[in-house]
Design an enzyme around this catalytic site. Structure first.
Site, PDB file in Angstrom:
ATOM      1  N   GLU A 206      16.357 -83.694 -15.297  1.00 47.58           N
ATOM      2  CA  GLU A 206      17.217 -84.107 -16.191  1.00 47.58           C
ATOM      3  C   GLU A 206      18.920 -83.700 -15.886  1.00 47.58           C
ATOM      4  O   GLU A 206      19.435 -83.423 -16.835  1.00 47.58           O
ATOM      5  CB  GLU A 206      16.987 -83.760 -17.418  1.00 47.58           C
ATOM      6  N   GLU A 303       8.240 -87.174 -19.120  1.00 51.99           N
ATOM      7  CA  GLU A 303       8.114 -86.358 -20.561  1.00 51.99           C
ATOM      8  C   GLU A 303       8.046 -87.564 -21.414  1.00 51.99           C
ATOM      9  O   GLU A 303       8.873 -88.486 -21.291  1.00 51.99           O
ATOM     10  CB  GLU A 303       9.214 -85.489 -20.629  1.00 51.99           C
TER      11      GLU A 303
END
Length: 413
Positions: A206, A303
């Site tokens: 991320e 995720e």
């Protein structure tokens, strides 16, 4: 959730000059070999092992509570005072994960476990536990993604990067240090006794692309891929960096082998999403899955969760409140958090259980339109909607994974 040595190569767009393309010319001694998992044909069905090597207060709040919620003070305590870190996951967890029909685990780790910097607050000793984890996974047939979750300076300002509220990854020698961290991870885990279990190394979790230089992110993906290729042909995972996933089409395709794309999907960090009905959440998951079809790399949703609120204790950071109750960022109050703050999905009403299972089923179907998924996370200290182990125990996560009850699942592909 955050350089002892420096690369001597000249920089290119702020990264390390790459000499790795095409890799089969640079490394003709090895040739191209397929990973030990059939990506692109078999579906990834996995779970993240969050809260183990990278702290997140909402996953293990008990480690923070004695210190008033401090982000850094509990680090030494976790290792030196009560040794909880070494026992948070055990061989039994891996056995249970495999028994649930999963085939992968994604293991977040910080740069500090490999190449700590002077003055870092992070306690060392993670690698012996990572070694155990990989061996336990291999013993039950699970494949492993090693995920670099925290880079020096922080790539996103999230507490799960190891440093909150500032983004300094692209400053100074931090990117070069990150490349060398990947190189060492590959040297240890990608061509050793761990090779059959470790099928991919994720270069960075991320990076907050809109707050960074995208060109430098792309160069890092290429340099990190090359660092892995110095030792192995194992899979290399890049991320969409919060840009449209298809915007990376054409990047690292021809001449770049075994590249996977990781994208994440949550529906709880925006007030508009939180105000959606259960059916709207299902529809949004379906729409997201469809949007990934056509990405030109193996694509995995690395995720996601069953959450439709941000009520979990400290999910937004220690003491920062929730959007759901209007105590975070001054937004409108949507409702009461009630039993979603901490506990078990066992306390949910029949309606909430049905809605939760429907949302999970929708996401499973949506993300298998591409190459699979990793749920976040396997276990916690009582975070409903986020703990796969608890959802399994309460019949909210399908068993077998392909079974469907169809509750509320009205959206079609």
């Amino acid at each position: 959730m955050h350089l002892k040595s420096h690369l001597l190569a000249a920089s290119l767009v702020g990264g390390v000059q790459s000499s790795f393309l095409p890799w089969n010319q640079a490394r003709g001694d090895l040739g191209t070999r397929a990973p030990t998992f059939d990506y692109g044909k078999a579906k990834v069905r996995g779970v993240n092992l969050g809260g183990w090597f990278v702290l997140e207060p909402w996953i293990t709040p008990s480690f923070f509570e004695p210190f008033g919620g401090s982000v850094y003070k509990p680090l030494a305590a976790r290792f030196n005072n009560n040794n909880k870190k070494s026992t948070f996951y055990s061989q039994e967890d891996f056995q249970q994960i495999a028994a649930a029909g999963l085939n992968h685990v994604r293991i977040p780790i910080g740069y500090w476990a490999i190449r700590p910097l002077p003055g870092d607050p992070y306690v060392q000793g993670q690698l012996k536990h990572l070694n155990n984890a990989i061996n336990w996974a291999g013993n039950v047939g699970l494949k492993v993604w090693i995920d670099l979750h925290g880079a020096p300076g922080s790539q996103n300002g999230f507490d799960n990067s190891g440093k909150r509220d500032s983004i300094e990854w692209q400053q100074g020698d931090n990117v070069a240090h990150t490349v060398e961290t990947i190189r060492e991870l590959a040297q240890i885990y990608a061509r050793s006794q761990y090779g059959n279990a470790v099928t991919a190394i994720e270069l960075l979790n991320e990076p907050l692309g809109p707050n960074l230089d995208r060109g430098k992110i792309e160069q890092y993906w290429k340099d990190g891929w090359g660092a892995v290729r110095d030792f192995s042909d194992t899979g290399v995972v890049i991320g969409d960096a919060f840009f449209d996933t298809k915007s990376w089409n054409g990047v690292m395709t021809t001449g770049w082998d075994h590249v996977l794309m990781d994208t994440h999907h949550y529906q709880v960090f925006d007030v508009g999403q939180l105000q959606q009905s259960p059916q709207d959440h299902v529809n949004a998951a379906c729409s997201f899955g469809r949007s990934l079809v056509g990405v030109d790399k193996w694509t995995v949703v690395g995720e996601w969760s069953a959450a439709r609120t941000d009520c979990t204790k400290w999910l937004n950071g220690v003491g920062r409140g929730t959007r759901w109750e209007g105590t975070f960022s001054g937004g409108p109050r949507i409702g009461d958090c009630g039993n979603r703050i901490q506990g078990s999905a066992a306390s949910y009403s029949a309606e909430e259980k049905a809605n939760t299972r429907a949302f999970i089923e929708a996401q499973l179907d949506a993300y298998e339109l591409v190459d699979g998924w990793f749920f976040w996370t396997w276990k916690s200290q009582g975070s409903p909607d986020w703990e796969l182990r608890d959802l399994l125990a309460n019949g909210l996560f399908p068993q077998p994974i392909t079974s469907r009850e169809g509750m509320l699942f009205l959206a079609t592909f």
